[in-house]
Design an enzyme around this catalytic site. Structure first.
Site, PDB file in Angstrom:
ATOM      1  N   HIS A  52     118.988 -56.685  23.943  1.00 43.82           N
ATOM      2  CA  HIS A  52     117.697 -56.549  23.569  1.00 43.82           C
ATOM      3  C   HIS A  52     117.625 -57.156  25.202  1.00 43.82           C
ATOM      4  CE1 HIS A  52     119.098 -60.126  21.822  1.00 43.82           C
ATOM      5  NE2 HIS A  52     118.311 -61.009  22.808  1.00 43.82           N
ATOM      6  N   HIS A 104     117.980 -72.948  25.821  1.00 45.06           N
ATOM      7  CA  HIS A 104     117.960 -73.054  24.485  1.00 45.06           C
ATOM      8  C   HIS A 104     119.407 -72.327  23.045  1.00 45.06           C
ATOM      9  CE1 HIS A 104     118.603 -68.444  25.942  1.00 45.06           C
ATOM     10  NE2 HIS A 104     118.597 -67.979  24.585  1.00 45.06           N
TER      11      HIS A 104
HETATM   12  O1  LIG Z   1     121.093 -61.849  19.232  1.00 42.39           O
HETATM   13  C1  LIG Z   1     121.061 -63.053  18.578  1.00 42.39           C
HETATM   14  O2  LIG Z   1     121.256 -63.365  17.611  1.00 42.39           O
HETATM   15  C2  LIG Z   1     119.767 -63.613  18.704  1.00 42.39           C
HETATM   16  C3  LIG Z   1     118.902 -63.177  19.770  1.00 42.39           C
HETATM   17  C4  LIG Z   1     118.384 -64.307  20.209  1.00 42.39           C
HETATM   18  C5  LIG Z   1     117.377 -65.171  19.940  1.00 42.39           C
HETATM   19  C6  LIG Z   1     116.453 -66.218  20.662  1.00 42.39           C
HETATM   20  C7  LIG Z   1     116.387 -66.229  22.298  1.00 42.39           C
HETATM   21  C8  LIG Z   1     116.862 -65.468  22.525  1.00 42.39           C
HETATM   22  O3  LIG Z   1     117.435 -65.374  24.084  1.00 42.39           O
HETATM   23  C9  LIG Z   1     118.042 -63.941  22.083  1.00 42.39           C
HETATM   24  O4  LIG Z   1     118.563 -63.387  23.129  1.00 42.39           O
HETATM   25 FE   LIG Z   2     119.291 -63.681  24.580  1.00 41.01          FE
END
Ligand SMILES: O=C(O)/C=C/c1cccc(O)c1O
Ligand SMILES: [Fe+2]
Length: 331
Positions: A115, A179
């Site tokens: 993603h 984050h």
């Molecule tokens: O892949 C994961 O487990 C978490 C992904 C995540 C969650 C919140 C913000 C982000 O940039 C992420 O990649």
């Molecule tokens: Fe991420």
């Protein structure tokens, strides 16, 4: 050759955990503005700097940087699976040029992207194969990390290569800002997690689903103030955005991985993609102007969430677009 840049936070939670409606509207508007910026620019080539979250790159062999000569999406968190439209010969020339300029970079003929790379392509370009894309992986979750100066130099080498490209290039940076989502880390991994981090077995659908639910549950708890993850760090985010907008990227060379994680969370390293993308723009164009900026810390997405656009033109004007109400607007 001209260049433009869009950097954006990503979050798999965009599809799974809504913030208050007015915040969602802001985010959608920031994305719409960035989409319009890209549509007006009509890129011939997209160069995407993105992290991975142990879906394509594992501790079995973890490079600091990698250029995909061919690549496909893995489909985590419902993101698109399947091949990207990678111009392989051009990507290989880029890799050779980056190496010739003294930045060691790996290549992959079978790069898998999650993603982190896919979400901006979907949101901003309407899919993973709508434009030719050279994907550049920048390790942002798996310690040890390249020093920030090397990230800057990676961007510089890519930008220098792009100077000779005949066409419009869109640079993308994906991730951050502050984050600390619950991505497993080697130092705290259980036996099973360690196997996953090593890439011994590619994640099964069931394992992905467990991981996905854990992230969603953590985001909900975080929003209630009950999750055991680090707070977002708006002041750190503000400082970073200001430095990126100033073009004085050497300032970031002094940022250490340890301090970045301690202040802004373990996944704050994803801002490395922003630094590389901005310095690619600077190297290719001499200078750039940030043309729009949206920022808000959004706990529902576990992200200091930002979307910015920039162009490689002389600094004659400030912002050309209005950022979203209640988001930060650079004057
Ligand atoms: O892949 C994961 O487990 C978490 C992904 C995540 C969650 C919140 C913000 C982000 O940039 C992420 O990649
Ligand atoms: Fe991420």
């Amino acid at each position: 050759m001209t260049l433009a840049l869009v950097c954006t936070s990503h979050s798999p939670l965009l599809e799974f955990n809504d913030p208050p409606p007015e915040v969602r509207t802001e985010v959608d508007r920031a994305f719409a503005q960035a989409r319009q910026f890209i549509e007006d620019y009509e890129p011939d080539l997209v160069v995407s700097f993105a992290p991975d979250h142990y879906n394509g790159f594992f501790y079995k062999l973890m490079p600091p940087f990698c250029i995909g000569l061919e690549a496909s999406g893995v489909g985590d968190f419902g993101s698109s699976a399947g091949p990207l439209d990678v111009p392989s010969a051009l990507a290989e020339q880029m890799a050779q040029s980056v190496l010739d300029q003294g930045v060691d970079i790996a290549v992959s003929l079978e790069m898998e992207v999650d993603h982190g790379a896919v979400q901006p392509l979907e949101i901003l370009l309407g899919g993973i194969a709508t434009k030719p894309v050279i994907p550049i992986f920048v390790n942002s979750v798996a310690a040890p990390f390249a020093p920030m100066k090397r990230i800057r130099l990676l961007g510089e080498a890519v930008g220098t290569f792009l100077k000779n490209f005949d066409g419009n290039v869109l640079l993308l940076g994906s991730g951050g800002l502050s984050h600390d989502p619950p991505v497993p880390r080697l130092e705290a991994a259980t036996g099973e997690q360690r196997k996953m981090l090593l890439g011994c077995n590619h994640p099964t659908a069931a394992a992905r689903s467990v991981r996905q639910q854990r992230v969603i549950d953590t985001a909900k708890a975080f929003t209630r103030g009950e999750a055991g993850i680090m707070d977002l760090a708006p002041e750190w985010d503000r400082q970073l955005l200001d430095i990126l907008a100033s073009g004085e990227l050497e300032q970031l060379d002094a940022w250490t991985a340890k301090e970045m994680a301690a202040t802004a969370g373990n996944s704050a390293h994803e801002v490395r993609t922003w630094v590389a993308a901005h310095n690619a723009l600077k190297a290719a164009a001499g200078q750039y102007t940030v043309t729009s900026e949206y920022y808000r810390p959004i706990p529902e997405y576990i992200a200091g969430f930002a979307v910015t656009t920039a162009v490689s033109v002389p600094k004659t004007a400030g912002l050309t677009e209005t950022a979203v109400a209640a988001g930060t607007v650079r004057a």
